[in-house]
Design an enzyme around this catalytic site. Structure first.
Site, short mmCIF file in Angstrom:
data_model
loop_
_atom_site.label_atom_id
_atom_site.label_comp_id
_atom_site.label_asym_id
_atom_site.label_seq_id
_atom_site.Cartn_x
_atom_site.Cartn_y
_atom_site.Cartn_z
N ASP A 19 0.83 -1.20 0.00
CA ASP A 19 0.00 0.00 0.00
C ASP A 19 0.87 1.26 0.00
OD1 ASP A 19 -2.85 0.91 0.38
OD2 ASP A 19 -1.98 1.87 2.15
N GLU A 24 2.06 -0.22 -4.85
CA GLU A 24 1.03 0.75 -5.25
C GLU A 24 1.68 2.12 -5.33
OE1 GLU A 24 -3.18 2.85 -3.95
OE2 GLU A 24 -1.60 2.48 -2.50
#
Ligand code: NOJ
Ligand code: CA
Length: 528
Positions: free
Chosen positions: A201, A264
């Site tokens: 993330d 990401e």
């Protein structure tokens, strides 16, 4: 194709666990539900399942606020249940990827509770605590991506802490070696269990300016944009020190053999490719999100493909993403007909494709009435932030069942439309059949899996390119317009078309007709 790693040969399928399949009637998807649908996923023809966060969490940001990195939230199941799911997936030949959320924890994580308890707590420095500025306000001008200041005042210890997202998601201090060690242990915990890799993330946000300098104003800011766009993220994202952290995560994964590290990262292509590492010792795949927001026309997409291919270092493996849980669904962005073209594009480009659950049946964004909004990003920035609920609605399994077979209870978000896996299953003309054909064709084609991409050209509304490997050449033509168009081609045979009746037809040397929104894969007879 054996010398390629599985994640280079394969296709990744993202599951948003709250919305895939509920097994206990509470209206929220869970691990037993995912497990029950793995045969479907395997038969679709993908190779890996990436599951968005399933860790214990107060769910302020639906699992992206982690309260325990090494367990499973009871809402989703148990650790044993996860091991069973993983065993089941592995038996079906599917890899399992987890979401790793290292930038921030939940404010309910014991680490933060300790850190917050006093200024001299040993974990104080695990988060980013700062004194107020001389005027008593926040320490600097940094803004949260969920609206307002990124600094939250803490009465108990008289300091502010930094949160790039919700105040319930305090950012960890990655300059602290203890944090790095603790997070490394988290990776090892899941790797030891047999997890095949991670989607990390907000990898590009992990480390911030050591001097906490003010971000400069963004001269390109337009009123109505999210609050944090008022500033350039000069000191809060893509800091030079981040690469050392990526390298160290990669080094841990490398100890475990063929596992994959995906980042990401929402940055420009030149910035993005740096996350591969100077010699490929960084992330295996920094997610390439260009298609998520691309202007949908042949010229723009052609330029994007060419520029990306040129920007990639020689050791870097490309990848493409068409949808995820943070962006409107492709079928809503480009329409139903072009969503079929997009499917052909995604699965014929060079590099690993990532497919978002439900896109394989052409799911569109759901309509969310104002009293049904769940997304904290929208609830906290009403009218400014486009909510993410529409692309997170439940998977539509069977339109003849209540709630499309997703739950026997009340779904946490409404069902978007009537179409379903069941309805599309036996229909050769359906989106599901198109995806299955594409996935199967890709799997068996060295040109598609590992070939070069050449002659990427836009002419009018038609985008064409070739995938070549050895003496095989596939010619791909995508009509991105709403009118029929001609395309110049070599002679060959149509292996796949979005117009199903055309499969097996000949393509002649010279001009061939494409129907409106038709995409074809042609095997060229005698490639030069
Ligand atoms: C990116 C995730 O994809 C998004 O859903 C989440 O809100 C933020 N990171 C914060 O973790
Ligand atoms: Ca459930």
């Amino acid at each position: 194709m054996s010398e390629l790693a599985w994640w280079q040969r394969g296709v990744i399928y993202q599951v948003y666990p709250r919305s895939f399949q509920d097994s206990n009637g509470d209206g929220i998807g869970d691990l037993s539900g995912i497990s029950a649908r793995l045969e479907y996923v395997a038969a679709l023809g993908v190779d890996a399942v990436w599951i968005s966060p399933i860790y214990p969490s107060p769910m302020a940001d639906f699992g992206y606020d982690v309260a325990d990195y090494c367990n499973i939230d009871p809402m989703f199941g148990t650790l044993d249940g996860f091991k069973q799911l993983m065993g089941h997936a592995h038996r079906l030949g599917l890899k399992v990827l987890l979401d790793f959320v290292p930038n921030h924890s939940s404010n309910r994580h014991p680490w933060f509770e300790e850190s917050r308890s006093s200024r001299d707590n040993p974990k104080r420095d695990w988060y980013l605590w700062r004194d107020p500025s001389p005027d008593g306000g926040p320490p600097n001008n940094w803004l949260s991506r969920m609206g307002g200041s990124a600094w939250e005042w803490d009465e108990v210890t008289g300091q502010y802490y930094y949160h790039a997202f919700l105040r319930e998601q305090p950012d960890l201090n990655w300059r602290n070696p203890q944090v790095r060690r603790a997070m490394d242990q988290v990776l090892r915990f899941w790797l030891d269990l047999g997890v095949d890799g991670f989607r990390v993330d907000v990898l590009w946000l992990l480390i911030k300016d050591a001097q906490f300098r003010d971000n400069p104003p963004n001269p390109g800011y337009l009123p109505g944009e999210p609050d944090h766009h008022r500033l350039l993220q000069t000191y809060t994202e893509d800091q030079p020190d981040v690469h050392e952290l990526v390298r160290s995560m990669r080094a841990t994964l490398d100890e475990y053999g063929e596992r994959v590290l995906i980042g990401e990262i929402y940055l420009t292509v030149p910035q993005l490719v740096k996350y591969y590492g100077v010699n490929g010792e960084g992330a295996h795949m920094p997610f390439n999100f260009q298609l998520l927001s691309a202007r949908w026309n042949a010229e723009n997409i052609a330029r994007m493909i060419r520029d990306y291919d040129v920007a990639l270092p020689e050791y870097a493996w490309p990848n493409w993403v068409l949808g995820n849980h943070d962006n409107p669904r492709v079928a809503s962005r480009v329409g139903a007909a072009q969503a079929r073209v997009a499917a052909v594009l995604l699965l014929t480009l060079r590099g690993t494709p990532t497919l978002y659950y439900g896109d394989e049946i052409g799911m569109t964004d759901g309509y969310i009435a104002s009293d049904q909004i769940q997304d904290p990003a929208e609830l906290r920035q009403p009218g400014i932030c486009q909510g993410r609920d529409p692309e997170r609605t439940p998977m539509q399994w069977d339109g003849s069942l209540p709630n499309a077979g997703f739950t026997e209870g009340k779904p946490w978000l409404p069902i978007a439309t009537a179409t379903s896996v069941r309805e599309q299953d036996g229909d050769m003309a359906s989106m599901l059949s198109l995806y299955r054909r594409l996935l199967s064709l890709r799997r068996g084609s060295a040109a598609l899996v590992r070939g070069t991409i050449e002659n990427v050209v836009a002419e009018g509304d038609v985008l064409t390119y070739e995938r070549r490997y050895g003496n095989q050449c596939l010619f791909i033509a995508l009509n991105m317009g709403a009118d029929a168009a001609t395309v110049q081609s070599h002679a060959g045979m149509v292996l796949l078309s979005t117009v199903t009746t055309r499969i097996g037809d000949a393509f002649v040397q010279g001009a061939n007709l494409l129907a409106a929104s038709e995409a074809v894969i042609v095997i060229v007879d005698s490639p030069s």
